[in-house]
Write an enzyme that holds these catalytic residues in place. Structure first.
Site, PDB file in Angstrom:
ATOM      1  N   TYR A  33      -1.798 -14.990 -38.825  1.00 39.93           N
ATOM      2  CA  TYR A  33      -2.797 -15.291 -37.796  1.00 39.93           C
ATOM      3  C   TYR A  33      -4.099 -14.578 -38.169  1.00 39.93           C
ATOM      4  O   TYR A  33      -4.063 -13.493 -38.753  1.00 39.93           O
ATOM      5  CB  TYR A  33      -2.314 -14.806 -36.417  1.00 39.93           C
ATOM      6  CG  TYR A  33      -3.147 -15.337 -35.279  1.00 39.93           C
ATOM      7  CD1 TYR A  33      -2.939 -16.628 -34.793  1.00 39.93           C
ATOM      8  CD2 TYR A  33      -4.171 -14.569 -34.701  1.00 39.93           C
ATOM      9  CE1 TYR A  33      -3.712 -17.138 -33.750  1.00 39.93           C
ATOM     10  CE2 TYR A  33      -4.938 -15.070 -33.664  1.00 39.93           C
ATOM     11  CZ  TYR A  33      -4.702 -16.350 -33.192  1.00 39.93           C
ATOM     12  OH  TYR A  33      -5.478 -16.851 -32.182  1.00 39.93           O
TER      13      TYR A  33
ATOM     14  N   PHE B 176     -11.796 -20.469 -33.129  1.00 44.21           N
ATOM     15  CA  PHE B 176     -11.609 -20.319 -34.580  1.00 44.21           C
ATOM     16  C   PHE B 176     -10.233 -19.707 -34.789  1.00 44.21           C
ATOM     17  O   PHE B 176      -9.933 -18.660 -34.212  1.00 44.21           O
ATOM     18  CB  PHE B 176     -12.656 -19.388 -35.210  1.00 44.21           C
ATOM     19  CG  PHE B 176     -12.324 -19.014 -36.644  1.00 44.21           C
ATOM     20  CD1 PHE B 176     -12.952 -19.663 -37.697  1.00 44.21           C
ATOM     21  CD2 PHE B 176     -11.368 -18.034 -36.947  1.00 44.21           C
ATOM     22  CE1 PHE B 176     -12.633 -19.343 -39.023  1.00 44.21           C
ATOM     23  CE2 PHE B 176     -11.044 -17.718 -38.264  1.00 44.21           C
ATOM     24  CZ  PHE B 176     -11.686 -18.372 -39.296  1.00 44.21           C
ATOM     25  N   GLU B 177      -9.448 -20.343 -35.626  1.00 45.60           N
ATOM     26  CA  GLU B 177      -8.177 -19.758 -36.018  1.00 45.60           C
ATOM     27  C   GLU B 177      -7.806 -20.312 -37.374  1.00 45.60           C
ATOM     28  O   GLU B 177      -7.983 -21.506 -37.614  1.00 45.60           O
ATOM     29  CB  GLU B 177      -7.027 -20.207 -35.078  1.00 45.60           C
ATOM     30  CG  GLU B 177      -6.915 -19.519 -33.760  1.00 45.60           C
ATOM     31  CD  GLU B 177      -5.781 -20.075 -32.891  1.00 45.60           C
ATOM     32  OE1 GLU B 177      -5.384 -21.236 -33.064  1.00 45.60           O
ATOM     33  OE2 GLU B 177      -5.321 -19.324 -32.044  1.00 45.60           O
ATOM     34  N   ILE B 178      -7.322 -19.446 -38.247  1.00 49.92           N
ATOM     35  CA  ILE B 178      -6.588 -19.915 -39.416  1.00 49.92           C
ATOM     36  C   ILE B 178      -5.233 -19.254 -39.252  1.00 49.92           C
ATOM     37  O   ILE B 178      -5.153 -18.039 -39.040  1.00 49.92           O
ATOM     38  CB  ILE B 178      -7.257 -19.489 -40.738  1.00 49.92           C
ATOM     39  CG1 ILE B 178      -8.687 -20.047 -40.803  1.00 49.92           C
ATOM     40  CG2 ILE B 178      -6.429 -19.972 -41.939  1.00 49.92           C
ATOM     41  CD1 ILE B 178      -9.481 -19.592 -42.016  1.00 49.92           C
TER      42      ILE B 178
END
Ligand code: GDP
Ligand code: MN
Length: 354
Positions: A183, A240-242
């Site tokens: 995460y 926003f997330e990767i």
């Protein structure tokens, strides 16, 4: 493609780092099984167009990762044409099933309606919205198990109207994969308590029922100032997330989501997917599986993450004003993240505290 040895292309973060290779010309260089993912309405087309253009210019034109678009209504031809023309990778369009976008049968509709009316009077942002609640529940529990998403292992969430201010010279998906990260975030802040008054009670119940899912080396210190008794409202901003789809699809995360969902707060309150994801990551992942991307410069109204460090900003051709960087200001939780992880703040942070 597949015969390029990743070891020949080390992950160098900036063009000045040793081992830097500009992967531009190397179609099919080392790739990770990953996709961009966007939840949007047809009416979001021109705002998502702006976001895509920036993601492509700053990063994906050299990597050509796929893009999955999800909607509770069928996408129209304009949406598909415009987005496909802008994306350098393959595009896929998914219609969300009713079982993932709607009221579960255990929700008392009358009670939920009263809550919305009350929140409207109290002027709580999105407090009177049904669709916003479906959106938050979908992002919390369902986007990662849509049929189109099942083909991938990592995702990067992109919303309409966001900006990227710096070049991204390396592959963040590969970074996640090679470093075991599950995460990641660029901005963190405090949640409005009015939207989640009983979320922590629900989390506490889950922790009691499922101690087996709580990581030993967790980030409780990021979430709580009193060892877990109360929630300090810190969360990673999830627009926003990767992250790892396999993690979200794990028994631990699904048990967590289902436990929270049953308690009804997505409808009887207005739980956001940001605190829901963040609490999950902080409690169920070891600390070192959560990553802060200082070098990914980002804006979603009203907050900016502009990388700390002048050299980094010029190396990456950034066009954000460092004064707008939110990281070290009072309402950000990023300082706390650094303290919890024993990380040294990047040089120059003191100049950005107000
Ligand atoms: P905010 O960032 O919390 O103000 O919420 P947004 O309005 O940006 O919504 C979050 C994400 O969900 C964005 O990607 C929106 O395009 C998407 N979204 C919000 N509501 C809906 C909806 O009713 N239908 C669909 N398909 N997408 C939605
Ligand atoms: Mn948004």
């Amino acid at each position: 493609g597949a015969n390029i040895d990743p070891a020949e292309y080390p992950l160098a973060m900036t063009p000045n780092d040793p081992g830097f290779h500009d992967l531009s010309g190397i179609k099919g260089g080392p790739r990770v099984n990953a996709t961009f993912v966007t939840l949007a309405r047809n009416s979001d087309v021109w705002e998502i167009a702006k976001s895509i253009r920036q993601v492509e210019d700053r990063f994906n034109r050299r990597y050509n990762y796929d893009w999955v678009f999800l909607n509770d209504q069928p996408f129209d031809d304009t949406f598909k044409k415009v987005t496909t023309s802008l994306c350098s990778g393959k595009t896929h369009y998914g219609l969300i099933g009713e079982e993932h976008w709607g009221f579960p049968d255990f929700i008392d509709q009358e009670k939920a309606k009263k809550v919305r009316e009350d929140m409207k009077e109290r002027k709580i942002i999105y407090g009177d919205s049904v669709s916003y609640r479906h959106m938050c529940r979908f992002e919390s529990g369902f986007f990662f198990r849509q049929p189109l998403m099942m083909n991938y292992e990592y995702y990067w969430r992109v919303e309409p109207s966001v900006e990227l201010f710096c070049d991204i010279h390396y592959d963040p998906f590969r970074f996640m994969h090679e470093n075991g990260k599950k995460y990641s975030f660029v901005l963190s802040l405090y949640e409005y308590i009015e939207t989640i008054p009983t979320l922590w009670d629900s989390v506490t119940k889950f922790m009691k029922n499922h101690p087996e899912h709580i990581a030993e080396d967790n980030s409780m210190g990021f979430l709580s100032d009193d060892g877990g008794k109360t929630y300090n409202k810190c969360h990673f901003w999830s627009n926003f997330e990767i992250g790892s789809l396999s993690w979200l699809r794990s028994k631990a995360y699904i048990d967590y989501f289902e436990s929270l969902d049953r308690d009804g707060g997505f409808f009887y309150e207005r739980w956001g997917d940001a605190p829901v994801h963040s609490i999950a990551a902080a409690l169920m992942l070891p600390k070192d599986q959560i990553h802060f991307f200082n070098d990914i410069a980002y804006y979603h109204v009203p907050f900016t993450h502009c990388p700390t460090g002048e050299k980094l900003r010029t190396d990456l051709k950034c066009h954000c004003d460092p004064k707008n960087n939110f990281d070290w200001k009072g309402y950000s939780c990023t300082s706390r993240y650094f303290e919890v992880n024993g990380l040294e703040k990047p040089e120059g942070w003191q100049d950005q505290t107000d």
